[in-house]
Design a protein around this motif. Structure first.
Motif, PDB file in Angstrom:
ATOM      1  N   LEU A 112      38.500   4.018  35.664  1.00 38.41           N
ATOM      2  CA  LEU A 112      38.452   5.208  34.809  1.00 38.41           C
ATOM      3  C   LEU A 112      39.796   5.344  34.097  1.00 38.41           C
ATOM      4  O   LEU A 112      40.850   5.154  34.715  1.00 38.41           O
ATOM      5  N   PRO A 118      39.889   7.427  26.359  1.00 37.62           N
ATOM      6  CA  PRO A 118      39.127   7.444  27.603  1.00 37.62           C
ATOM      7  C   PRO A 118      38.115   6.314  27.694  1.00 37.62           C
ATOM      8  O   PRO A 118      37.522   5.914  26.692  1.00 37.62           O
ATOM      9  N   ALA A 120      35.398   4.210  30.806  1.00 38.15           N
ATOM     10  CA  ALA A 120      34.937   4.069  32.193  1.00 38.15           C
ATOM     11  C   ALA A 120      34.170   2.774  32.328  1.00 38.15           C
ATOM     12  O   ALA A 120      33.455   2.359  31.416  1.00 38.15           O
ATOM     13  N   ARG A 348      38.178  17.287  38.699  1.00 34.76           N
ATOM     14  CA  ARG A 348      37.131  16.763  37.808  1.00 34.76           C
ATOM     15  C   ARG A 348      35.831  16.524  38.559  1.00 34.76           C
ATOM     16  O   ARG A 348      34.749  16.577  37.987  1.00 34.76           O
TER      17      ARG A 348
ATOM     18  N   GLU B  66      20.133   7.631  37.474  1.00 35.16           N
ATOM     19  CA  GLU B  66      19.660   7.635  38.848  1.00 35.16           C
ATOM     20  C   GLU B  66      18.280   8.273  38.899  1.00 35.16           C
ATOM     21  O   GLU B  66      18.089   9.373  38.388  1.00 35.16           O
ATOM     22  N   ARG B  74      29.433  21.186  33.222  1.00 39.79           N
ATOM     23  CA  ARG B  74      30.823  20.768  33.301  1.00 39.79           C
ATOM     24  C   ARG B  74      31.720  21.518  32.326  1.00 39.79           C
ATOM     25  O   ARG B  74      32.868  21.156  32.120  1.00 39.79           O
ATOM     26  N   TYR B  78      37.287  23.008  37.134  1.00 44.09           N
ATOM     27  CA  TYR B  78      37.687  23.498  38.445  1.00 44.09           C
ATOM     28  C   TYR B  78      38.856  24.478  38.320  1.00 44.09           C
ATOM     29  O   TYR B  78      38.934  25.465  39.034  1.00 44.09           O
ATOM     30  N   HIS B  90      34.866  13.571  26.499  1.00 43.35           N
ATOM     31  CA  HIS B  90      36.207  13.009  26.424  1.00 43.35           C
ATOM     32  C   HIS B  90      36.904  13.112  27.780  1.00 43.35           C
ATOM     33  O   HIS B  90      37.605  12.197  28.215  1.00 43.35           O
ATOM     34  N   GLU B  91      36.700  14.227  28.454  1.00 40.71           N
ATOM     35  CA  GLU B  91      37.348  14.447  29.757  1.00 40.71           C
ATOM     36  C   GLU B  91      36.666  13.677  30.888  1.00 40.71           C
ATOM     37  O   GLU B  91      37.243  13.509  31.950  1.00 40.71           O
ATOM     38  N   HIS B  92      35.431  13.294  30.669  1.00 42.42           N
ATOM     39  CA  HIS B  92      34.683  12.581  31.729  1.00 42.42           C
ATOM     40  C   HIS B  92      34.114  11.277  31.180  1.00 42.42           C
ATOM     41  O   HIS B  92      32.907  11.188  30.929  1.00 42.42           O
ATOM     42  N   PRO B  93      34.973  10.276  30.988  1.00 44.91           N
ATOM     43  CA  PRO B  93      34.469   9.033  30.394  1.00 44.91           C
ATOM     44  C   PRO B  93      33.369   8.381  31.229  1.00 44.91           C
ATOM     45  O   PRO B  93      32.579   7.595  30.711  1.00 44.91           O
ATOM     46  N   ASP B  94      33.308   8.727  32.517  1.00 43.03           N
ATOM     47  CA  ASP B  94      32.283   8.115  33.369  1.00 43.03           C
ATOM     48  C   ASP B  94      30.878   8.585  33.011  1.00 43.03           C
ATOM     49  O   ASP B  94      29.900   7.938  33.379  1.00 43.03           O
ATOM     50  N   LEU B  95      30.769   9.704  32.272  1.00 45.44           N
ATOM     51  CA  LEU B  95      29.433  10.195  31.923  1.00 45.44           C
ATOM     52  C   LEU B  95      28.650   9.170  31.121  1.00 45.44           C
ATOM     53  O   LEU B  95      27.443   9.019  31.303  1.00 45.44           O
ATOM     54  N   GLU B  97      28.587   6.219  31.471  1.00 43.08           N
ATOM     55  CA  GLU B  97      28.087   5.159  32.352  1.00 43.08           C
ATOM     56  C   GLU B  97      26.943   5.634  33.254  1.00 43.08           C
ATOM     57  O   GLU B  97      26.195   4.824  33.768  1.00 43.08           O
ATOM     58  N   VAL B  98      26.877   6.930  33.499  1.00 45.04           N
ATOM     59  CA  VAL B  98      25.861   7.396  34.449  1.00 45.04           C
ATOM     60  C   VAL B  98      24.705   8.123  33.766  1.00 45.04           C
ATOM     61  O   VAL B  98      23.678   8.350  34.385  1.00 45.04           O
TER      62      VAL B  98
END
Lengths: 402, 209
Positions: A112, A118, A120, A348, B66, B74, B78, B90-95, B97-98
């Protein structure tokens, strides 16, 4: 018949009642133990020495304080851009009743990068082990099957090796970076293993830490809701009537003077308490507590410059335990970086580091996949005209016969 | 009506077939949230080099890769910071991918070398084969004939009136003779829906210039 829920429900209710009753006395004990811990602030060196000399003879785990016991450091600034790699693994253990001798390790790999650019990358990599040298460890005369705890040890090593690969592939930019593992960096499971087994796994595990050290990439692990009682162990020393640091005398549980005098040991007030009970009160959101060295035998005796340090950090209602090797712990900038990045990751992820969450998702082998794997295995063995039958016991469990 | 030659489109593939049957196919989009528009014509490659299957996009959806998984909110972090729309990605680049964007298309015809047919192909597009968008020339060419109107109007479990209107509007936009095409399409619809005046007028209102 499956689970008799009526019978179970009664026991669950009884348990809840007992738990509620004991909570009140636990609170009272906790506050007394915490008060003793706070009193020792300023005498860290003294208790560090006490921990060192009691290590062999105390019956409990110990922590060697490195920073003032009342440390509560605010979260440092989170870097705008950073990158991290993480791995997690799962396994399908050797099935003695199955059709072939093999086990599977599936490693989830995560990269990441946050900030300006950014990115991933999530993937998983399954490896099937079936060769003699995969299934057994041997030192010539002894032959030890790799299963259960040893398979977990092998998986831990594989997770580390995956991190080195990920680091070489992705952590090439000039931004702060981190390699993250789930759970502990201390390979407890090997503590009771035979010497050559321990050497085999630990050698490879430390080689992974060496590789990260060479690359200058800090390694950390994150433990959610830790139950370890190492700091509590050091408080037990503070309560122990037998400890006399000036005389070089540590706690020796086999010759406990309280027991000899027919009393409960003075340290029994600590029974059942864990480190997070002690530190919860002094840490507010995002703060980290003092650094300690874990005094577990395998860490002290075998980890060399990778000796594992740990600190606690508050994320919401939970204290997380973060472990780092010595070469990270001795660099205050790196400790600050780990502190900030771990908090950012947990934030996060809604309370748990998102990189580890993703690594777990990649690694997990669901029961449907597990069945497919078994079918694939059997079909392939059948086509190869190898013996593909499961044991009679396994067959007997596959469905209820009328 | 004459058949225009295929354009041999140099357009980049946008997705990959992940579910396929004789009458419809579903593709995963390579870029999250970047599905072709509702009612647009897409072309799926088949195992024979000169043969491709045409479909009209009737559903677009984005969700967890999944099985059974769901996206979570989101927008409030937090630490209490507010994130809006693209900032969240932008804050969650993993999105990227999932999550996955998928689109489903109803099969309306196919082409074999330089001929186009507005009826079902002998085989559906294979799973994992590429899906391409169609440019204006290809869309205009395919819609020279209106034989596929009937397959769309009488297909089950799709928003067929909305889909056909969207396809007709898109074709009109892609052609020089927009108005003539709309008039032509309206006449075709009138003949197909001669027994269902309400439905006809509802569609005509949707394609009215």
């Amino acid at each position: 018949m499956g689970l008799d829920l009526t019978a179970l429900g009664r026991q669950v209710r009884q348990m809840s009642g007992a738990t509620a009753l004991s909570a009140a006395t636990t609170n009272e004990r906790t506050s007394r133990v915490v008060a003793r811990y706070r009193e020792a602030t300023g005498a860290e060196q003294h208790w560090a020495t006490a921990a060192n000399i009691s290590r062999e003879t105390a019956n409990w785990l110990l922590a060697h304080p490195v920073e003032p016991l009342d440390t509560a450091r605010n979260r440092p600034e989170i870097p705008v851009s950073y990158a991290l790699v993480a791995s997690d693994g799962s396994q399908i253990d050797l099935d003695r009743h199955g059709s072939a001798s093999c086990y599977l390790i599936n490693i989830g790999r995560v990269f990441l990068r946050y900030g300006e650019n950014p990115l991933a990358r999530l993937s998983s990599e399954p490896v099937l082990y079936y060769r003699e040298e995969d299934l057994y460890l041997s030192n010539g005369t002894r032959r030890v099957p790799i299963e259960g705890n040893y398979l977990s040890a092998r998986r831990d090593v594989d997770e580390g090796v995956a991190l080195v690969g990920l680091a070489d592939e992705f952590l090439t930019d000039d931004i702060p970076c981190l390699a993250l593992q789930d759970g502990t960096l201390i390979r407890w499971t090997l503590a009771g293993a035979e010497r050559f087994v321990q050497d085999h796994f630990l050698g490879r595990y430390l080689a992974y830490l060496d590789a990260m050290h060479e690359r200058g990439i800090p390694v950390a692990s994150y433990i959610s809701r830790p139950r370890s009682p190492e700091v509590v162990g050091t408080i037990r020393l503070m309560l122990c009537p037998d400890v006399d640091v000036a005389a070089g005398k540590g706690a020796n549980c086999s010759e406990c003077s309280d027991l000899a005098d027919g009393r409960d040991p003075s340290c029994s007030i600590c029974q059942g308490l864990v480190d997070t009970d002690i530190l919860a009160g002094q840490l507010s959101e995002g703060q980290r507590g003092p650094l300690f060295i874990s005094m577990s035998r395998i860490n002290v005796e075998s980890y060399r410059e990778h000796t594992i340090y740990f600190f606690h950090m508050r994320v919401g209602r939970e204290l997380a335990r973060i472990e780092i090797p010595q070469w990270v712990a001795q660099d205050p900038d790196q400790v600050d970086l780990i502190h900030a990045l771990m908090y950012d990751q947990a934030g996060r992820g809604g309370g748990y580091p998102v990189a580890l969450e993703r690594a777990h998702e990649q690694a997990v082998v669901r029961s449907a996949d597990r069945r497919t794997f078994q079918h694939m295995l059997e079909a392939s063995l059948y086509r190869a005209e190898a013996d593909a039958s499961a044991s009679a016991k396994k067959d007997s469990k596959s469905y209820i016969k009328g | 009506m004459g058949v225009a030659a295929p354009t041999g489109s140099p357009m980049e593939r946008i997705g990959e077939v992940i579910e396929s049957s004789t009458t419809r196919f579903t593709a995963g989009a390579y870029e999250l949230l970047a599905a072709p528009p509702f009612g647009s014509l897409v072309r799926a490659q088949t195992r024979s080099a000169g043969v491709a299957v045409y479909g009209l996009v009737y559903e677009i959806r984005t969700g967890s890769k999944e099985p059974g998984g769901r996206a979570m909110m989101r927008g409030r972090t937090y630490s209490g910071r507010n994130l809006y729309d693209a900032e969240i990605y932008h804050e969650h680049p993993d999105l990227a991918e999932v999550l996955q964007t998928e689109f489903s298309a109803i099969t309306v015809g196919y082409c074999e070398r330089d001929r186009r047919y507005q009826y079902l192909p002998p085989h559906p597009p294979p799973v994992h084969y590429s899906v391409y968008p169609c440019d204006d020339a290809e869309l205009g060419g395919f819609c020279e004939s209106s034989d596929f109107f009937r397959s769309v109007l009488f297909a089950a479990q799709i928003p067929s009136d909305e889909l056909l209107s969207a396809a007709i509007r898109a074709t009109a936009r892609a052609r020089h003779d927009s108005r003539d095409y709309l008039v032509y399409a309206g006449r075709e619809l009138a003949s197909l829906l001669k027994d269902d005046y309400d439905r006809l007028t509802a569609i005509l209102r949707r394609i009215k210039p």
